[in-house]
Design an enzyme around this catalytic site. Sequence first.
Site, PDB file in Angstrom:
ATOM      1  N   ARG A  92      18.310  51.296  14.242  1.00 36.45           N
ATOM      2  CA  ARG A  92      18.615  50.185  15.143  1.00 36.45           C
ATOM      3  C   ARG A  92      18.900  50.698  16.537  1.00 36.45           C
ATOM      4  O   ARG A  92      19.539  51.736  16.713  1.00 36.45           O
ATOM      5  CB  ARG A  92      19.860  49.425  14.661  1.00 36.45           C
ATOM      6  CG  ARG A  92      19.582  48.509  13.460  1.00 36.45           C
ATOM      7  CD  ARG A  92      20.775  47.633  13.178  1.00 36.45           C
ATOM      8  NE  ARG A  92      21.999  48.346  13.432  1.00 36.45           N
ATOM      9  CZ  ARG A  92      23.007  47.877  14.137  1.00 36.45           C
ATOM     10  NH1 ARG A  92      22.969  46.676  14.653  1.00 36.45           N
ATOM     11  NH2 ARG A  92      24.098  48.604  14.313  1.00 36.45           N
ATOM     12  N   SER A 156      24.366  59.385  10.988  1.00 38.06           N
ATOM     13  CA  SER A 156      25.308  59.338   9.862  1.00 38.06           C
ATOM     14  C   SER A 156      24.994  60.344   8.763  1.00 38.06           C
ATOM     15  O   SER A 156      24.584  59.984   7.661  1.00 38.06           O
ATOM     16  CB  SER A 156      25.356  57.925   9.318  1.00 38.06           C
ATOM     17  OG  SER A 156      25.719  57.087  10.377  1.00 38.06           O
ATOM     18  N   ASP A 209      28.859  57.170  11.435  1.00 42.29           N
ATOM     19  CA  ASP A 209      29.051  55.710  11.298  1.00 42.29           C
ATOM     20  C   ASP A 209      30.479  55.335  10.892  1.00 42.29           C
ATOM     21  O   ASP A 209      30.985  54.275  11.270  1.00 42.29           O
ATOM     22  CB  ASP A 209      28.023  55.090  10.330  1.00 42.29           C
ATOM     23  CG  ASP A 209      27.914  55.807   8.999  1.00 42.29           C
ATOM     24  OD1 ASP A 209      28.638  56.785   8.778  1.00 42.29           O
ATOM     25  OD2 ASP A 209      27.089  55.375   8.164  1.00 42.29           O
TER      26      ASP A 209
HETATM   27  C1  GLC Z   1      26.469  59.946   3.878  1.00 44.42           C
HETATM   28  C2  GLC Z   1      26.545  60.806   5.143  1.00 44.42           C
HETATM   29  C3  GLC Z   1      27.740  60.428   5.987  1.00 44.42           C
HETATM   30  C4  GLC Z   1      27.746  58.936   6.246  1.00 44.42           C
HETATM   31  C5  GLC Z   1      27.654  58.154   4.931  1.00 44.42           C
HETATM   32  C6  GLC Z   1      27.579  56.661   5.157  1.00 44.42           C
HETATM   33  O1  GLC Z   1      27.552  60.248   3.077  1.00 44.42           O
HETATM   34  O2  GLC Z   1      26.613  62.172   4.788  1.00 44.42           O
HETATM   35  O3  GLC Z   1      27.726  61.134   7.212  1.00 44.42           O
HETATM   36  O4  GLC Z   1      28.909  58.575   6.933  1.00 44.42           O
HETATM   37  O5  GLC Z   1      26.513  58.563   4.227  1.00 44.42           O
HETATM   38  O6  GLC Z   1      26.466  56.281   5.878  1.00 44.42           O
END
Ligand code: GLC
Length: 482
Positions: A92, A156, A209
Amino acid sequence: MASKAPQAYEVNANELTGTPEQEAYMRDIIDQFTIDTKYLEQVRDRFMLEMQKGLDKEGATIAMIPSFVEGRLTGKEEGNFLALDLGGTNLRVVLVTLEGQGKYKTVSSKSRVSEELKTGPMRNLCDYIAECVDTFLTEQGLENQEIELNLGYTFSFPVLQTKINRGVLSTWTKGFACTGAVGKDPVLLLQDALLRKHVPVKVSALVNDTVGTLLSNAYNKPNTLAGLILGTGANGAYIEKMNKINKWKGGKTTSDEMIINMEFGAFDNERQILPLTRFDNKLDRESINPHAQLYEKMISGMYLGEITRNVLTDMIDRELLLKRDENTSFAWSKEISRHWSFETAFMSNIEADNSADFSYTKEILDTNLSLHDITTTEAKFIKKICELVGKRAARLAACSIAAIVQHTGATQAGCDIGIDGSLYEFYPSFENRMYEALSELLPEVSDIRKTIRLGLAKDGSGVGAALTACVAARMEKVQATA
Ligand code: GLC
């Protein structure tokens, strides 16, 4: 705002009548997937221990990564920022206008990241992202900006940060496996791609995130302690005192607090405490990252459907489900035999089924998996299995919250916890089941919902990234005058 998810309708164990073999099988499955209070406590205690290890040294299983986001929000943050969100189901691009007083506006565009991009060269993925940013700026009439726009990059995955806009990807998670990215800085890779395309954007903050979710929740709820994602993946971030981050070697900071990206999806990769069943082991072994992210694999949306499918196919193999005459049963089970064919979204819909004869469950199985003639007994079993997997996820997820709250000593004063992700938002009774487990884990708290206030933090990855870009600018100013 609480989660908008509908209620789950649970199947009573004494309604699970079938052949003696079926009944015995169901009893065993119930036993394997049910986690009592005592066990939850052990998981929570272990979780707290692992948090401490992560704060003490590098390389711990729960990585406890300092985010370089120092201090708290004032709620007065203002300005126009771009945010980019990579790491869930979609990519996004968001234009965020922070208006102060906890208010903001967003415009965004969304595109899917193909499996090919997820597993191909990182350069291709970055070029694709840069193209999406470029198209978005053109759509918004921002392509000829004189001043570069600041972009908060919600990336993330586990990134060991070295600055608010620098870091190194330690490993991929959630089905991503691009080559040429692990050990590299995702900001530099993206900035290069933007430069190649002459897109007037500066990547000024790198955000997980969960950190974004914490900040977006904190923008109008100043007592926010943590942000969680319970979606495709699962992870959390919380505010820690600098003097408790024993491994910190980053020198003087502008505040005595910093947000920690826990990367708790990796909790118990050593298999010391999580109640893994053979269905979890099968999933892990067949996943793109065996032996990694074990906690995440029990509690997040990417995996719950597959765990359920593993139970169902086991039942089919034992001729306890879908047994018809010799020729038809194989054809029947073709679709459900395919890896990942049972989506977590089907579980959501099945759990919300309140019909007397399980007609909705039957319809879902019919439409999505070509299971045309499911009996009521079979539908009941399948619904129960969804419930067991879903409930176990919510209860195990609650352990992380109890651990954060107890670690920080927030049990008395209470706190807000912002949560984003499809599981929390849409999965029936996920929040209720978490509250239930929390009240078992924190019996000293008399009103759990008023004290540990879970709430949907919409668009943490957009608004949160913009807020991080804003904090980055503030920190830079403070450092310049120090
Ligand atoms: C996975 C990633 C992490 C992220 C999570 C939620 O665990 O390693 O960085 O925050 O997914 O998206």
